[in-house]
Design a protein around this motif. Sequence first.
Motif, PDB file in Angstrom:
ATOM      1  N   MET A   1       0.616  -1.453   0.078  1.00 32.20           N
ATOM      2  CA  MET A   1      -0.525  -0.052  -0.110  1.00 32.20           C
ATOM      3  C   MET A   1       0.834   1.675  -0.249  1.00 32.20           C
ATOM      4  O   MET A   1       1.995   0.786   0.300  1.00 32.20           O
ATOM      5  CB  MET A   1      -1.157  -0.196   0.918  1.00 32.20           C
ATOM      6  CG  MET A   1      -0.256  -0.181   2.528  1.00 32.20           C
ATOM      7  SD  MET A   1      -1.071  -0.172   3.905  1.00 32.20           S
ATOM      8  CE  MET A   1      -0.465  -0.356   4.909  1.00 32.20           C
ATOM      9  N   VAL A   2       0.180   2.524  -0.470  1.00 33.19           N
ATOM     10  CA  VAL A   2       0.694   3.151  -0.557  1.00 33.19           C
ATOM     11  C   VAL A   2      -0.225   5.051   0.783  1.00 33.19           C
ATOM     12  O   VAL A   2      -1.024   3.998   0.867  1.00 33.19           O
ATOM     13  CB  VAL A   2       0.771   4.077  -1.778  1.00 33.19           C
ATOM     14  CG1 VAL A   2       1.655   3.962  -2.714  1.00 33.19           C
ATOM     15  CG2 VAL A   2      -0.122   4.248  -2.525  1.00 33.19           C
ATOM     16  N   ALA A   3       0.584   5.254   1.464  1.00 27.15           N
ATOM     17  CA  ALA A   3      -0.202   5.855   2.567  1.00 27.15           C
ATOM     18  C   ALA A   3       0.433   6.935   3.511  1.00 27.15           C
ATOM     19  O   ALA A   3       1.368   7.479   2.501  1.00 27.15           O
ATOM     20  CB  ALA A   3       0.082   5.245   3.692  1.00 27.15           C
ATOM     21  N   ILE A   4      -0.435   8.449   3.356  1.00 25.40           N
ATOM     22  CA  ILE A   4       0.018   9.632   3.148  1.00 25.40           C
ATOM     23  C   ILE A   4      -0.701  10.173   5.209  1.00 25.40           C
ATOM     24  O   ILE A   4      -1.559   9.285   5.388  1.00 25.40           O
ATOM     25  CB  ILE A   4      -0.256  10.903   2.159  1.00 25.40           C
ATOM     26  CG1 ILE A   4      -1.778  11.302   2.197  1.00 25.40           C
ATOM     27  CG2 ILE A   4       0.823  10.816   1.241  1.00 25.40           C
ATOM     28  CD1 ILE A   4      -2.587  11.791   1.932  1.00 25.40           C
ATOM     29  N   GLY A   5       0.258  10.534   6.040  1.00 22.27           N
ATOM     30  CA  GLY A   5      -0.476  11.162   6.615  1.00 22.27           C
ATOM     31  C   GLY A   5      -0.264  13.296   7.442  1.00 22.27           C
ATOM     32  O   GLY A   5       0.484  13.492   6.459  1.00 22.27           O
ATOM     33  N   VAL A   6      -1.586  12.944   7.700  1.00 20.57           N
ATOM     34  CA  VAL A   6      -1.624  14.912   7.615  1.00 20.57           C
ATOM     35  C   VAL A   6      -2.129  15.049   8.985  1.00 20.57           C
ATOM     36  O   VAL A   6      -2.347  14.279  10.124  1.00 20.57           O
ATOM     37  CB  VAL A   6      -3.107  14.996   6.832  1.00 20.57           C
ATOM     38  CG1 VAL A   6      -3.036  14.431   5.229  1.00 20.57           C
ATOM     39  CG2 VAL A   6      -4.233  13.908   7.554  1.00 20.57           C
ATOM     40  N   ASP A   7      -1.729  16.108   8.923  1.00 27.10           N
ATOM     41  CA  ASP A   7      -1.242  16.674  10.759  1.00 27.10           C
ATOM     42  C   ASP A   7      -3.393  17.786  11.013  1.00 27.10           C
ATOM     43  O   ASP A   7      -3.307  17.736  10.189  1.00 27.10           O
ATOM     44  CB  ASP A   7      -0.051  17.473  11.479  1.00 27.10           C
ATOM     45  CG  ASP A   7      -0.440  18.766  10.409  1.00 27.10           C
ATOM     46  OD1 ASP A   7      -1.897  18.825   9.509  1.00 27.10           O
ATOM     47  OD2 ASP A   7       0.789  19.502  10.362  1.00 27.10           O
ATOM     48  N   LEU A   8      -2.801  17.768  12.371  1.00 29.37           N
ATOM     49  CA  LEU A   8      -4.200  18.326  12.080  1.00 29.37           C
ATOM     50  C   LEU A   8      -4.346  19.678  12.289  1.00 29.37           C
ATOM     51  O   LEU A   8      -5.982  20.474  11.961  1.00 29.37           O
ATOM     52  CB  LEU A   8      -4.277  18.210  14.340  1.00 29.37           C
ATOM     53  CG  LEU A   8      -4.432  17.185  14.589  1.00 29.37           C
ATOM     54  CD1 LEU A   8      -4.661  17.525  16.132  1.00 29.37           C
ATOM     55  CD2 LEU A   8      -5.387  15.902  14.372  1.00 29.37           C
ATOM     56  N   ASP A   9      -3.960  20.398  11.530  1.00 28.68           N
ATOM     57  CA  ASP A   9      -4.110  21.608  10.620  1.00 28.68           C
ATOM     58  C   ASP A   9      -4.706  21.953  10.115  1.00 28.68           C
ATOM     59  O   ASP A   9      -5.377  22.519   8.860  1.00 28.68           O
ATOM     60  CB  ASP A   9      -2.419  22.375  10.323  1.00 28.68           C
ATOM     61  CG  ASP A   9      -1.963  22.886  11.524  1.00 28.68           C
ATOM     62  OD1 ASP A   9      -2.358  22.663  12.947  1.00 28.68           O
ATOM     63  OD2 ASP A   9      -0.124  23.177  10.987  1.00 28.68           O
ATOM     64  N   PHE A  10      -4.576  20.154   8.741  1.00 30.63           N
ATOM     65  CA  PHE A  10      -5.360  19.692   7.534  1.00 30.63           C
ATOM     66  C   PHE A  10      -6.964  19.962   8.125  1.00 30.63           C
ATOM     67  O   PHE A  10      -7.711  20.181   7.632  1.00 30.63           O
ATOM     68  CB  PHE A  10      -4.689  18.559   7.347  1.00 30.63           C
ATOM     69  CG  PHE A  10      -6.018  17.900   6.421  1.00 30.63           C
ATOM     70  CD1 PHE A  10      -5.688  18.393   4.617  1.00 30.63           C
ATOM     71  CD2 PHE A  10      -7.189  17.366   7.050  1.00 30.63           C
ATOM     72  CE1 PHE A  10      -6.512  17.102   3.891  1.00 30.63           C
ATOM     73  CE2 PHE A  10      -8.318  16.583   5.702  1.00 30.63           C
ATOM     74  CZ  PHE A  10      -8.257  16.214   4.159  1.00 30.63           C
ATOM     75  N   PHE A  11      -7.356  19.372   9.164  1.00 32.17           N
ATOM     76  CA  PHE A  11      -8.948  20.046   9.384  1.00 32.17           C
ATOM     77  C   PHE A  11      -8.793  21.023   9.815  1.00 32.17           C
ATOM     78  O   PHE A  11     -10.106  21.811   9.509  1.00 32.17           O
ATOM     79  CB  PHE A  11      -9.089  19.045  10.724  1.00 32.17           C
ATOM     80  CG  PHE A  11      -9.081  17.942  10.586  1.00 32.17           C
ATOM     81  CD1 PHE A  11     -10.201  17.232  10.090  1.00 32.17           C
ATOM     82  CD2 PHE A  11      -7.993  16.886  10.737  1.00 32.17           C
ATOM     83  CE1 PHE A  11     -10.510  15.505   9.749  1.00 32.17           C
ATOM     84  CE2 PHE A  11      -7.812  15.693  10.475  1.00 32.17           C
ATOM     85  CZ  PHE A  11      -8.640  14.596   9.859  1.00 32.17           C
TER      86      PHE A  11
END
Length: 482
Positions: free
Chosen positions: A179-189
Amino acid sequence: MPDGYSRSSRRLSILQCVLFCALTGGLAASGIVYDYSRTQELARQRLEHTTDLIAQWIIGAFHASDYLLRDLSGLVDTEILQHPHPDPQAQRRLTERLIEKKDSLPHAFLVGAFDRNCIVTHTNAIVGFDASERSYCRALRDDPSAEVFVTPAYVNNLDRINVTQARRLESEMGDFRGMVAIGVDLDFFSAWLDRIDVGRAGSVTIVDSAGLLLARKPMLPEELGQRVVEPRFLEAFASEDEFSAIAGPSPIDGVVRLFGIRQVPDLPFVVVVGEASRELFSDWFWRAVVSTGMIVLLWLLSVLFLRNHLLLVRQRSQLVRVAHFDPLTGIFNRRHFEHLADLAFKHARRAAVPLSLLLLDLDHFKPINDQHGHATGDRALLAFVEASLSVLRETDLFSRWGGDEFVILIEGDEADARILAQRLRAAWARIELRNDQGAPLSLTASIGIAGTHPAVPGELDSLEKLLAQADAALYREKQANR
């Protein structure tokens, strides 16, 4: 009669005033309650719209990030997803390309490619990290129908709170190949919340399905990543309803709000928008105050009107009493008696009933006034009237004819009148009257009786004729007594 009428009129007026106040108060209360419900319903509709707008933004954002994952999956050959990698330079080149793609997505800070065992082979974090126990690995590895998976918030291996979105890589046979994955921080929301206006004391909150706070407006950085433990909110998060509304104090800052809670479809996030009750119902409160003030003013005016009306009723009663009754004794005066006697004669003609008249003259009343004073004379008249009333019927007409003369008109013949005369004499004999020095005084009266049958031709047919006959009888009795 006037007293009874005025009491009845007063009771009716008071009842009408009470009913008016109750009706207007009930209508005003119903209007205030309806206005409150309407204000609350409009707020609920706003919250439903606002939460839906934010949910659509979040869905759109994850669709955009999924496009990035699709692009990343096109760069990755599953055959080279190995750890340790046999060609470090090739590994580095692919990693750089993955990072370059990741940088095109705001707030994405992690990117990685994983082999079939969920071991990280290419990343800007820790190569060789075993993610086989992570929820995104289990979801994509164990469910062939799952193509993409978004996690709730969690603390990653860099000790940072993030949300991971992963896309499945598979062979032509559909087998899981990584799989491929990305992680987003809470600033995204948080980036989406600045566009929402919920008033000075309102709030917008995004939490994950476990109740962890991901973003909030107004900002509370120290609370991000903390669990919302309010049971009412957790129940709403776990509800199958896409949207619900609850009211109460916020578990974060304690401000009482009406909250709209929306599950983001197909994503582990919940949008909570709250409007502060003090702002939400501020306009309603002042409308309620104005309405209540107007009703109270209307009540005061109605009470004032009632007071004036009762005063008029009392004055009218007094005028009726003055016009119809003797001011000292309280029985009919001469003028009103004549009016009632005229009606009695008309009734007697129609009903063919006899009438009789008794003319009363107090004996030796002038000496009582001269020797004992007018106050004693007044007491004597009152005692005489009270004793007479004790034997009269309600239908008998009793009037003070003038000075110490009284007249009684009854339905009945002369025999009935003579019986009444005997009863009157017995009642007068029981009068206990004393002068100012306590000496007893006696009261007697001479009676002249006249009878008629208005329906019989040749009979006396008017009060004047009956009075003349009774006066003659009275004169004869006084002469006989002397």
